[in-house]
Design a protein around this motif. Structure first.
Motif, PDB file in Angstrom:
ATOM      1  N   ASP A  68     -53.057  42.493  43.316  1.00 46.38           N
ATOM      2  CA  ASP A  68     -53.801  42.015  44.485  1.00 46.38           C
ATOM      3  C   ASP A  68     -54.822  43.071  44.905  1.00 46.38           C
ATOM      4  N   LEU A  69     -56.054  42.853  44.537  1.00 53.70           N
ATOM      5  CA  LEU A  69     -57.111  43.836  44.826  1.00 53.70           C
ATOM      6  C   LEU A  69     -56.710  45.225  44.329  1.00 53.70           C
ATOM      7  N   GLY A  70     -56.020  45.258  43.211  1.00 52.84           N
ATOM      8  CA  GLY A  70     -55.593  46.530  42.621  1.00 52.84           C
ATOM      9  C   GLY A  70     -54.270  47.034  43.167  1.00 52.84           C
ATOM     10  N   GLY A  71     -53.650  46.276  44.092  1.00 50.78           N
ATOM     11  CA  GLY A  71     -52.370  46.706  44.681  1.00 50.78           C
ATOM     12  C   GLY A  71     -51.399  45.546  44.799  1.00 50.78           C
ATOM     13  N   PHE A  72     -50.573  45.576  45.817  1.00 47.79           N
ATOM     14  CA  PHE A  72     -49.511  44.585  46.002  1.00 47.79           C
ATOM     15  C   PHE A  72     -49.581  44.164  47.463  1.00 47.79           C
ATOM     16  N   GLN A  73     -49.902  42.892  47.702  1.00 49.24           N
ATOM     17  CA  GLN A  73     -50.154  42.486  49.091  1.00 49.24           C
ATOM     18  C   GLN A  73     -48.859  42.236  49.859  1.00 49.24           C
ATOM     19  N   ALA A  74     -48.847  42.659  51.103  1.00 53.88           N
ATOM     20  CA  ALA A  74     -47.675  42.491  51.977  1.00 53.88           C
ATOM     21  C   ALA A  74     -47.450  41.023  52.307  1.00 53.88           C
ATOM     22  N   THR A  75     -46.182  40.683  52.542  1.00 51.12           N
ATOM     23  CA  THR A  75     -45.853  39.322  52.994  1.00 51.12           C
ATOM     24  C   THR A  75     -44.869  39.422  54.153  1.00 51.12           C
ATOM     25  N   ASP A  76     -44.798  38.346  54.943  1.00 51.31           N
ATOM     26  CA  ASP A  76     -43.860  38.344  56.071  1.00 51.31           C
ATOM     27  C   ASP A  76     -42.539  37.693  55.650  1.00 51.31           C
ATOM     28  N   GLU A  77     -41.650  37.501  56.628  1.00 51.76           N
ATOM     29  CA  GLU A  77     -40.323  36.937  56.329  1.00 51.76           C
ATOM     30  C   GLU A  77     -40.383  35.586  55.634  1.00 51.76           C
ATOM     31  N   SER A  78     -41.426  34.806  55.955  1.00 51.89           N
ATOM     32  CA  SER A  78     -41.518  33.491  55.281  1.00 51.89           C
ATOM     33  C   SER A  78     -42.383  33.581  54.033  1.00 51.89           C
ATOM     34  N   ASN A  79     -42.529  34.787  53.514  1.00 47.59           N
ATOM     35  CA  ASN A  79     -43.264  35.034  52.273  1.00 47.59           C
ATOM     36  C   ASN A  79     -44.746  34.649  52.370  1.00 47.59           C
TER      37      ASN A  79
END
Ligand code: ATP
Length: 417
Positions: A338-349
């Motif tokens: 994700d844009l060269g990284g790993f995108q954060a997600t919330d509890e509901s993904n």
């Protein structure tokens, strides 16, 4: 027209993304120049060889090259006299291919302009960090013991990387040694820069799961224009940070981390960190010193198991493309997707506008007798066995357990806390 074009070009070459440009007159210029010359000649030579399945001997192989001003049939002429040793060239060629580095691209990034920038010594070890001009690669000088360690574990590292392509452990692309006149030897590795050139990293943490000395002092915590200060475990807790990942991504991240740590424990390695750079997409901002950012181009996601956001793949307003995210390296690996990284997600993904750039770094320290001595000395000094938990020099198994425990606890959405 011509003089103006030439002038612009010169200005471009004057500019480096971070740190100090290592140019003529810089005290480490000759070292940097020799490093790059050695890399250029030895890597091109290896690339030209026909590929064949790796043998045990390939893991032990080393080649010595002697450079001088006049050159000979084996080495082209160079500006200075020095010797260069290339370790396990075929293995590293294979690793670079595995990490989807184009051979020509690799050499271009490192040696096309002979421009490196130096970051001095950000850690305690005294290592020097040199960045390739495009910020993709880091050349790190390492202690002889770390050099020996990488040679020793290379087979296991290679097998691990092949078995777990999405490993979070540093991607090693080369291991070399420079010998300057009067016998001074410099060992160095080439690895991936976890941070992208085109995004501002708003917060950076180096986490070990230990608390002793793991606080970056307040006076250092002032936003520098170039890069955020590297914060540590105690800053993390004080700032009530969390690695915000919903259940799906959290499982992927922790599964991979557990496998990686198991390997490091088996190899008796410790003192490594999880380096985390956090880019807050709501704040925006371009990379170090405002490297230009390009408009999005649609990217086709061919990886059915990818966890990357479909929104980003289609090119949302948040997704902008750079040389780096065009590269297959970025899109082929889960944690760099994700844009060269790993995108954060919330509890509901659901996606959160935050990108993590993370990886396990500095993982070539063996729990050797030096560390054992250090442990004994500190236990005696504190006179309190409970303090043992706080001590960073602990055996590899305990180190790994403590590290994982900390990260597991810290890898969950904030709202759950
Ligand atoms: P120490 O002995 O203090 O643990 P060290 O001198 O061995 O440190 P590292 O821990 O490898 O150095 O790295 C020091 C800093 O350099 C990190 O905190 C990070 O800011 C930066 N760094 C190291 N490796 C990378 C990488 N692969 N990508 C981006 N930044 C990195």
């Amino acid at each position: 027209m011509e003089p103006r074009r030439r002038r612009t070009k010169l200005n471009e070459d004057d500019y480096v993304l971070v740190g100090t440009k290592v140019s003529e007159g810089h005290q480490n210029y000759v070292t940097a120049y020799n490093m790059l010359t050695g890399i250029r000649v030895s890597v091109s030579r290896c690339n030209a060889k026909v590929k064949s399945p790796l043998t045990d001997a390939d893991f032990r192989e080393s080649h010595k090259l002697a450079f001088d001003i006049s050159g000979n049939e084996l080495t082209p002429s160079a500006r200075y006299d020095f010797k260069f040793k290339d370790y396990a060239p075929k293995v590293f060629r294979d690793l670079r291919e595995h990490f989807r580095l184009d051979p020509a691209d690799y050499l271009m990034s490192l040696t096309a302009k002979y421009i490196l920038s130096e970051l001095g010594s950000p850690g305690k070890s005294g290592s020097f960090f040199y960045y390739s001009r495009d910020f993709r690669f880091i050349i790190k000088t390492v202690h002889h013991s770390e050099h020996k360690m990488l040679r020793l574990i290379l087979r296991e590292y290679y097998d691990h990387v092949k078995k777990h392509p999405h490993t979070l452990i540093s991607q090693f692309y080369g291991l070399h040694r420079l010998e300057l006149p009067f016998g001074h030897k410099v060992h160095f590795i080439i690895m991936n820069n976890l941070f992208p050139p085109d995004k501002l990293i708003h917060r950076t943490y180096d986490l070990k799961g230990s608390f002793l000395g793991r606080l970056t002092a307040k006076d250092k915590v002032k936003q520098s224009q170039e890069r955020a200060p590297v914060l540590k475990d105690l800053n993390w807790l004080q700032n009530q940070e969390k690695i915000q990942l919903g259940s799906i991504k959290r499982q992927v991240f922790l599964n991979q981390l557990e496998k990686d740590i198991k390997l490091l424990q088996r190899l008796n390695l410790m003192d490594y960190s999880l380096l985390i750079g956090i880019c807050d997409l709501t704040l925006g901002g371009s990379g170090p010193r405002g490297l230009s950012v390009f408009e999005p181009k649609p990217e086709i996601n061919n990886n059915p198991t990818s966890l990357a956001s479909p929104r980003l793949n289609r090119g949302s307003s948040l997704a902008y493309h750079t040389g780096r995210s065009h590269s297959p390296t970025a899109s082929s690996f889960t944690f760099y997707h994700d844009l060269g990284g790993f995108q954060a997600t919330d509890e509901s993904n659901q996606l959160i506008p935050e990108i993590y750039y993370f990886g396990v770094i500095d993982c070539l320290t063996n729990y050797s007798w030096v560390k054992r001595l250090e442990t004994e000395w500190r236990i005696l000094e504190t006179q309190d066995m409970k303090q043992e938990k706080l001590i960073s020099a602990i055996p590899a198994r305990e180190y790994g357990e403590r590290f994982l425990k900390f990260i597991k606890l810290e890898a969950q959405p904030k709202s759950k806390v």
